[in-house]
Design a protein around this motif. Structure first.
Motif, PDB file in Angstrom:
ATOM      1  N   ILE A   1      11.125  33.378  89.058  1.00  0.00           N
ATOM      2  CA  ILE A   1      12.559  33.145  88.923  1.00  0.00           C
ATOM      3  C   ILE A   1      12.825  32.630  87.512  1.00  0.00           C
ATOM      4  CG2 ILE A   1      14.569  31.913  89.790  1.00  0.00           C
ATOM      5  CD1 ILE A   1      13.312  33.984  91.730  1.00  0.00           C
ATOM      6  N   VAL A   2      13.659  33.356  86.763  1.00  0.00           N
ATOM      7  CA  VAL A   2      13.897  33.002  85.363  1.00  0.00           C
ATOM      8  C   VAL A   2      15.353  32.649  85.088  1.00  0.00           C
ATOM      9  CG1 VAL A   2      11.948  34.421  84.614  1.00  0.00           C
ATOM     10  CG2 VAL A   2      14.261  35.408  84.649  1.00  0.00           C
ATOM     11  N   ALA A   3      16.245  32.829  86.060  1.00  0.00           N
ATOM     12  CA  ALA A   3      17.653  32.502  85.852  1.00  0.00           C
ATOM     13  C   ALA A   3      18.308  32.249  87.191  1.00  0.00           C
ATOM     14  CB  ALA A   3      18.375  33.630  85.105  1.00  0.00           C
ATOM     15  N   THR A   4      19.365  31.440  87.157  1.00  0.00           N
ATOM     16  CA  THR A   4      20.101  31.094  88.373  1.00  0.00           C
ATOM     17  C   THR A   4      21.597  31.110  88.093  1.00  0.00           C
ATOM     18  OG1 THR A   4      20.109  28.714  87.882  1.00  0.00           O
ATOM     19  CG2 THR A   4      18.240  29.561  89.160  1.00  0.00           C
ATOM     20  N   GLY A   5      22.379  31.191  89.143  1.00  0.00           N
ATOM     21  CA  GLY A   5      23.831  31.053  89.057  1.00  0.00           C
ATOM     22  C   GLY A   5      24.371  30.843  90.460  1.00  0.00           C
ATOM     23  N   ALA A   6      25.413  30.045  90.586  1.00  0.00           N
ATOM     24  CA  ALA A   6      25.903  29.692  91.914  1.00  0.00           C
ATOM     25  C   ALA A   6      27.420  29.609  91.942  1.00  0.00           C
ATOM     26  CB  ALA A   6      25.304  28.354  92.365  1.00  0.00           C
ATOM     27  N   VAL A   7      27.952  29.720  93.150  1.00  0.00           N
ATOM     28  CA  VAL A   7      29.358  29.453  93.445  1.00  0.00           C
ATOM     29  C   VAL A   7      29.424  28.350  94.481  1.00  0.00           C
ATOM     30  CG1 VAL A   7      31.435  30.324  94.604  1.00  0.00           C
ATOM     31  CG2 VAL A   7      30.286  31.750  92.910  1.00  0.00           C
TER      32      VAL A   7
ATOM     33  N   ALA B   1      36.880  28.516  93.479  1.00  0.00           N
ATOM     34  CA  ALA B   1      35.469  28.891  93.396  1.00  0.00           C
ATOM     35  C   ALA B   1      34.944  28.380  92.060  1.00  0.00           C
ATOM     36  CB  ALA B   1      35.306  30.406  93.487  1.00  0.00           C
ATOM     37  N   GLN B   2      34.033  27.426  92.122  1.00  0.00           N
ATOM     38  CA  GLN B   2      33.488  26.855  90.895  1.00  0.00           C
ATOM     39  C   GLN B   2      32.147  27.509  90.586  1.00  0.00           C
ATOM     40  OE1 GLN B   2      32.173  22.597  88.816  1.00  0.00           O
ATOM     41  NE2 GLN B   2      33.179  22.589  90.813  1.00  0.00           N
ATOM     42  N   LEU B   3      32.020  28.085  89.384  1.00  0.00           N
ATOM     43  CA  LEU B   3      30.745  28.624  88.931  1.00  0.00           C
ATOM     44  C   LEU B   3      29.902  27.478  88.397  1.00  0.00           C
ATOM     45  CD1 LEU B   3      31.721  31.873  86.982  1.00  0.00           C
ATOM     46  CD2 LEU B   3      31.483  31.500  89.441  1.00  0.00           C
ATOM     47  N   CYS B   4      28.639  27.452  88.777  1.00  0.00           N
ATOM     48  CA  CYS B   4      27.774  26.361  88.336  1.00  0.00           C
ATOM     49  C   CYS B   4      26.323  26.822  88.291  1.00  0.00           C
ATOM     50  CB  CYS B   4      27.925  25.142  89.249  1.00  0.00           C
ATOM     51  SG  CYS B   4      27.768  25.505  90.998  1.00  0.00           S
ATOM     52  N   ARG B   5      25.506  26.022  87.629  1.00  0.00           N
ATOM     53  CA  ARG B   5      24.053  26.241  87.510  1.00  0.00           C
ATOM     54  C   ARG B   5      23.728  27.635  86.963  1.00  0.00           C
ATOM     55  NH1 ARG B   5      24.089  21.132  87.396  1.00  0.00           N
ATOM     56  NH2 ARG B   5      24.397  20.079  89.389  1.00  0.00           N
ATOM     57  N   ILE B   6      24.525  28.092  86.005  1.00  0.00           N
ATOM     58  CA  ILE B   6      24.221  29.374  85.361  1.00  0.00           C
ATOM     59  C   ILE B   6      23.264  29.069  84.217  1.00  0.00           C
ATOM     60  CG2 ILE B   6      25.172  31.400  84.186  1.00  0.00           C
ATOM     61  CD1 ILE B   6      27.746  30.942  85.783  1.00  0.00           C
ATOM     62  N   TYR B   7      21.993  29.125  84.541  1.00  0.00           N
ATOM     63  CA  TYR B   7      20.927  28.720  83.636  1.00  0.00           C
ATOM     64  C   TYR B   7      19.932  29.869  83.465  1.00  0.00           C
ATOM     65  CZ  TYR B   7      22.482  23.930  84.841  1.00  0.00           C
ATOM     66  OH  TYR B   7      23.205  22.786  85.048  1.00  0.00           O
TER      67      TYR B   7
ATOM     68  N   HIS C   1      19.345  38.831  76.984  1.00  0.00           N
ATOM     69  CA  HIS C   1      19.154  40.083  77.709  1.00  0.00           C
ATOM     70  C   HIS C   1      20.350  40.384  78.612  1.00  0.00           C
ATOM     71  CE1 HIS C   1      15.093  40.826  76.355  1.00  0.00           C
ATOM     72  NE2 HIS C   1      14.727  39.621  76.700  1.00  0.00           N
ATOM     73  N   GLY C   2      21.440  39.632  78.457  1.00  0.00           N
ATOM     74  CA  GLY C   2      22.626  39.870  79.267  1.00  0.00           C
ATOM     75  C   GLY C   2      22.563  39.276  80.658  1.00  0.00           C
ATOM     76  N   LEU C   3      21.574  38.414  80.925  1.00  0.00           N
ATOM     77  CA  LEU C   3      21.409  37.893  82.289  1.00  0.00           C
ATOM     78  C   LEU C   3      22.568  36.973  82.684  1.00  0.00           C
ATOM     79  CD1 LEU C   3      17.576  37.090  82.306  1.00  0.00           C
ATOM     80  CD2 LEU C   3      18.744  39.220  82.908  1.00  0.00           C
ATOM     81  N   ALA C   4      22.963  36.058  81.798  1.00  0.00           N
ATOM     82  CA  ALA C   4      24.047  35.138  82.146  1.00  0.00           C
ATOM     83  C   ALA C   4      25.350  35.898  82.360  1.00  0.00           C
ATOM     84  CB  ALA C   4      24.215  34.091  81.048  1.00  0.00           C
ATOM     85  N   ARG C   5      25.610  36.886  81.521  1.00  0.00           N
ATOM     86  CA  ARG C   5      26.840  37.663  81.654  1.00  0.00           C
ATOM     87  C   ARG C   5      26.861  38.422  82.985  1.00  0.00           C
ATOM     88  NH1 ARG C   5      30.584  38.915  77.721  1.00  0.00           N
ATOM     89  NH2 ARG C   5      29.248  37.794  76.246  1.00  0.00           N
ATOM     90  N   GLN C   6      25.702  38.982  83.379  1.00  0.00           N
ATOM     91  CA  GLN C   6      25.644  39.696  84.650  1.00  0.00           C
ATOM     92  C   GLN C   6      25.773  38.731  85.825  1.00  0.00           C
ATOM     93  OE1 GLN C   6      25.774  42.852  84.855  1.00  0.00           O
ATOM     94  NE2 GLN C   6      25.235  43.357  86.959  1.00  0.00           N
TER      95      GLN C   6
END
Length: 212
Positions: free
Chosen positions: A84-90, A114-120, A128-133
């Motif tokens: 696991i190299v990236a995360t994101g949550a609502v 809806a709060q976006l959080c933990r986008i790491y 590599h566009g991971l956060a944007r995706q």
């Protein structure tokens, strides 16, 4: 969501002679929580430099209760070669006052926000566009979940790259650095809520479709 695999330099992996290094973005399961927690904790210690603070980071210790069990919350992960190299949550909770300004809390009430959080993203996997995706997929989740009127987040501009990234996607609501005393020094943003059912735009090299 489809896309061609890419290697570490962002080139197509076909014919490179290396193991297929594609990134897989998906909804987290219980088996992913250890890896997701490691990404989150490394980020709060290394990038945010706050370390673990119970009143701020309880969701990191128990992401299952925070994100997997509630029906209108979610945790997405990006997997690369089994890691696991990236995360994101609502989460279905808006900013609270205090410590946030009361008018910001009033604008984004819990339940309809809806709060976006933990986008790491781990440093070696950035650009590599991971956060944007992740942002795109989390927004799609919030739109499908229903009942959300706003898509909100806040960021610490002291983290390298964080402020320009969010300014490229979202509209500033409040920059606390402009408040008397500087507030918490964070910036609050609102993103447009996606239209449910609109065709997603894939990022090359990121494959997989998060479930519901």
């Amino acid at each position: 969501m489809t896309g061609a695999p890419v290697d570490g330099a962002g080139r197509t992996g076909e014919g490179s002679g290396h193991e297929d290094p594609r990134y897989l973005l998906r909804t987290a399961t219980a088996d992913d929580l250890g890896g997701a927690r490691a990404v989150m904790l490394d980020t709060v210690y290394r990038d945010l430099k706050s370390g673990y603070v119970p009143r701020w980071h309880a969701d990191i210790i128990d992401p299952e209760a925070a994100y997997l069990r509630p029906e209108r919350c979610t945790l997405l992960v990006v997997e690369h070669r089994g890691e696991i190299v990236a995360t994101g949550a609502v989460r279905d909770r808006g900013p609270q006052a205090p410590p946030n300004p009361q008018w910001v809390a009033d604008r984004f009430p819990s339940g309809s926000t809806a709060q976006l959080c933990r986008i790491y993203v781990r440093p070696e996997h950035r650009r590599h566009g991971l956060a944007r995706q992740l942002v795109r997929e989390l927004g799609e989740f919030a739109a499908r979940a229903g009942g959300y009127a706003a898509l909100y987040l806040h960021t610490d501009p002291a983290v390298p790259g964080a402020e320009p990234f969010w300014r490229s996607l979202a509209r500033e609501v409040c920059d606390e650095r402009t408040l008397p005393g500087g507030g918490q020094g964070i910036v609050h943003f609102e993103l447009p809520m996606p239209v449910p059912g609109a065709a997603p735009v894939p990022v090359p090299g990121v494959v997989g479709t998060p479930a519901g």
